[in-house]
Design an enzyme around this catalytic site. Structure first.
Site, PDB file in Angstrom:
ATOM      1  N   GLY A   1      -2.545   4.431  -0.317  1.00 50.96           N
ATOM      2  CA  GLY A   1      -3.049   3.298   0.447  1.00 50.96           C
ATOM      3  C   GLY A   1      -3.182   1.997  -0.318  1.00 50.96           C
ATOM      4  O   GLY A   1      -3.930   1.106   0.092  1.00 50.96           O
ATOM      5  N   SER A   2      -2.403   1.809  -1.395  1.00 49.30           N
ATOM      6  CA  SER A   2      -2.570   0.560  -2.146  1.00 49.30           C
ATOM      7  C   SER A   2      -2.077  -0.643  -1.341  1.00 49.30           C
ATOM      8  O   SER A   2      -2.626  -1.746  -1.466  1.00 49.30           O
ATOM      9  CB  SER A   2      -1.870   0.639  -3.512  1.00 49.30           C
ATOM     10  OG  SER A   2      -0.478   0.694  -3.357  1.00 49.30           O
ATOM     11  N   ASN A   3      -1.063  -0.464  -0.505  1.00 48.08           N
ATOM     12  CA  ASN A   3      -0.629  -1.586   0.351  1.00 48.08           C
ATOM     13  C   ASN A   3      -1.683  -1.888   1.411  1.00 48.08           C
ATOM     14  O   ASN A   3      -1.924  -3.053   1.740  1.00 48.08           O
ATOM     15  CB  ASN A   3       0.725  -1.270   0.993  1.00 48.08           C
ATOM     16  CG  ASN A   3       1.876  -1.532   0.039  1.00 48.08           C
ATOM     17  OD1 ASN A   3       2.243  -2.679  -0.204  1.00 48.08           O
ATOM     18  ND2 ASN A   3       2.418  -0.469  -0.549  1.00 48.08           N
TER      19      ASN A   3
ATOM     20  N   MET B   1       4.869   8.606   5.902  1.00 45.52           N
ATOM     21  CA  MET B   1       6.060   9.360   5.536  1.00 45.52           C
ATOM     22  C   MET B   1       6.615  10.215   6.679  1.00 45.52           C
ATOM     23  O   MET B   1       7.140  11.300   6.442  1.00 45.52           O
ATOM     24  CB  MET B   1       5.761  10.206   4.298  1.00 45.52           C
ATOM     25  CG  MET B   1       5.556   9.343   3.066  1.00 45.52           C
ATOM     26  SD  MET B   1       6.952   8.191   2.817  1.00 45.52           S
ATOM     27  CE  MET B   1       6.525   7.420   1.267  1.00 45.52           C
ATOM     28  N   ARG B   2       6.516   9.724   7.903  1.00 42.20           N
ATOM     29  CA  ARG B   2       7.130  10.414   9.038  1.00 42.20           C
ATOM     30  C   ARG B   2       7.941   9.413   9.855  1.00 42.20           C
ATOM     31  O   ARG B   2       7.545   8.255   9.966  1.00 42.20           O
ATOM     32  CB  ARG B   2       6.076  11.067   9.930  1.00 42.20           C
ATOM     33  CG  ARG B   2       5.454  12.275   9.249  1.00 42.20           C
ATOM     34  CD  ARG B   2       4.340  12.868  10.049  1.00 42.20           C
ATOM     35  NE  ARG B   2       3.644  13.831   9.223  1.00 42.20           N
ATOM     36  CZ  ARG B   2       3.906  15.137   9.198  1.00 42.20           C
ATOM     37  NH1 ARG B   2       4.814  15.647  10.005  1.00 42.20           N
ATOM     38  NH2 ARG B   2       3.239  15.951   8.395  1.00 42.20           N
TER      39      ARG B   2
ATOM     40  N   ASN C   1       7.651  -1.924   8.405  1.00 43.82           N
ATOM     41  CA  ASN C   1       7.529  -0.962   7.309  1.00 43.82           C
ATOM     42  C   ASN C   1       7.809  -1.681   5.997  1.00 43.82           C
ATOM     43  O   ASN C   1       8.535  -2.681   5.968  1.00 43.82           O
ATOM     44  CB  ASN C   1       8.569   0.155   7.508  1.00 43.82           C
ATOM     45  CG  ASN C   1       8.514   1.209   6.413  1.00 43.82           C
ATOM     46  OD1 ASN C   1       7.425   1.622   5.982  1.00 43.82           O
ATOM     47  ND2 ASN C   1       9.675   1.652   5.933  1.00 43.82           N
TER      48      ASN C   1
ATOM     49  N   HIS D   1       9.332  -0.829   2.098  1.00 44.25           N
ATOM     50  CA  HIS D   1      10.101   0.201   1.396  1.00 44.25           C
ATOM     51  C   HIS D   1      10.408  -0.295  -0.022  1.00 44.25           C
ATOM     52  O   HIS D   1      10.770  -1.459  -0.206  1.00 44.25           O
ATOM     53  CB  HIS D   1      11.403   0.496   2.162  1.00 44.25           C
ATOM     54  CG  HIS D   1      12.230   1.543   1.500  1.00 44.25           C
ATOM     55  ND1 HIS D   1      11.908   2.885   1.569  1.00 44.25           N
ATOM     56  CD2 HIS D   1      13.332   1.450   0.718  1.00 44.25           C
ATOM     57  CE1 HIS D   1      12.795   3.575   0.869  1.00 44.25           C
ATOM     58  NE2 HIS D   1      13.670   2.734   0.341  1.00 44.25           N
TER      59      HIS D   1
HETATM   60  C1  GAR Z   1       5.031   2.243  -1.157  1.00 41.98           C
HETATM   61  O1  GAR Z   1       5.662   2.054  -2.405  1.00 41.98           O
HETATM   62  C2  GAR Z   1       6.010   2.095  -0.019  1.00 41.98           C
HETATM   63  O2  GAR Z   1       6.991   1.157  -0.286  1.00 41.98           O
HETATM   64  C3  GAR Z   1       6.584   3.478   0.077  1.00 41.98           C
HETATM   65  O3  GAR Z   1       5.469   4.313  -0.097  1.00 41.98           O
HETATM   66  C4  GAR Z   1       4.575   3.700  -1.011  1.00 41.98           C
HETATM   67  C5  GAR Z   1       3.178   3.801  -0.456  1.00 41.98           C
HETATM   68  O4  GAR Z   1       2.254   3.384  -1.411  1.00 41.98           O
HETATM   69  N1  GAR Z   1       7.225   3.690   1.345  1.00 41.98           N
HETATM   70  C6  GAR Z   1       8.384   4.309   1.494  1.00 41.98           C
HETATM   71  O5  GAR Z   1       8.982   4.830   0.567  1.00 41.98           O
HETATM   72  C7  GAR Z   1       8.918   4.331   2.905  1.00 41.98           C
HETATM   73  N2  GAR Z   1      10.199   4.916   2.930  1.00 41.98           N
HETATM   74  P1  GAR Z   1       0.756   3.082  -1.010  1.00 41.98           P
HETATM   75  O6  GAR Z   1       0.231   4.310  -0.259  1.00 41.98           O
HETATM   76  O7  GAR Z   1       0.054   2.913  -2.327  1.00 41.98           O
HETATM   77  O8  GAR Z   1       0.727   1.850  -0.168  1.00 41.98           O
END
Ligand code: GAR
Length: 201
Positions: free
Chosen positions: A14-16, A94-95, A111, A113
């Site tokens: 959940g850092s984003n 991730m779904r 999203n 990525h």
């Molecule tokens: C992020 O790096 C995001 O770009 C990636 O998951 C991570 C989640 O980090 N998403 C994907 O790879 C989507 N295909 P977070 O939970 O710290 O935000």
């Protein structure tokens, strides 16, 4: 201006989500986080929502590994609508989303990525970039469609790959770029909504 109602979906740390909630708190993002939803019971993203006093829900995903089952996805639509969500923000969710969500929120799901799409969709994109011997990678914010890590690109940020980067150091630098880019893009969408009432929201 009424803040844009966000629903944030994530499966992991959940850092984003934290970066978005901090931007809202700092007053640089004219949005309101209405709900945070995770398909993982003990995901840290739910803890972060609680820290910021945002309503948070665990959604049991059903029998499949890479998508929600129909009942769960229908329930997801209901929860987002009840919370008056206008923009669905995937933050490490991730779904793959299917018709119920895509039809309920047309061009209202985005999203992030960790690569310069269309290069390296899928899991652990930073490792794919390292293995391919790239010198530049980055992150992409895009609208979500029925394919994985695919859909119209809204914005990208480049991140150089350094000669002695490991998977961990590279991913950490991409995440710093993500934490800047995602709130900026959402703020840009908030601005578009106010200047064009007939935009996707
Ligand atoms: C992020 O790096 C995001 O770009 C990636 O998951 C991570 C989640 O980090 N998403 C994907 O790879 C989507 N295909 P977070 O939970 O710290 O935000």
């Amino acid at each position: 201006m009424k803040p844009l109602g966000l629903g944030i979906l994530g499966s992991g740390k959940g850092s984003n989500c934290r970066a978005i909630l901090e931007s809202i708190r700092a007053g640089t993002l004219p949005a309101a986080a209405r709900i945070v939803i995770s398909d993982v019971f003990d995901a840290q993203i739910l803890e972060i929502a609680r820290e910021f006093s945002v309503s948070n829900v665990y959604l049991p995903p059903g029998q499949f590994r890479t998508r929600l089952d129909l009942e769960a996805e229908t329930e997801l639509v209901r929860m987002l609508r009840d919370a008056e969500v206008e923009l669905v923000v995937l933050a490490g969710f991730m779904r793959v989303l299917k018709a119920p969500m895509l039809e309920a929120f047309p061009r209202q799901i985005i999203n992030i990525h960790p690569s310069l799409l269309p290069t390296f969709p899928g899991l652990e994109a930073w490792k794919q970039a390292l293995a391919a011997g790239e010198t530049i990678t980055g992150c992409t914010v895009h609208y979500v469609d029925e394919k994985i890590d695919h859909g119209d690109i809204i914005a990208q940020r480049e991140v150089p790959i350094l000669p002695n980067d490991s998977a961990e150091t590279l991913h950490a630098r991409i995440q710093i770029a993500e934490h800047e880019l995602y709130p900026e893009v959402i703020a840009q969408l908030c601005g578009q909504r106010s200047s064009s009432p007939r935009s996707g929201f």
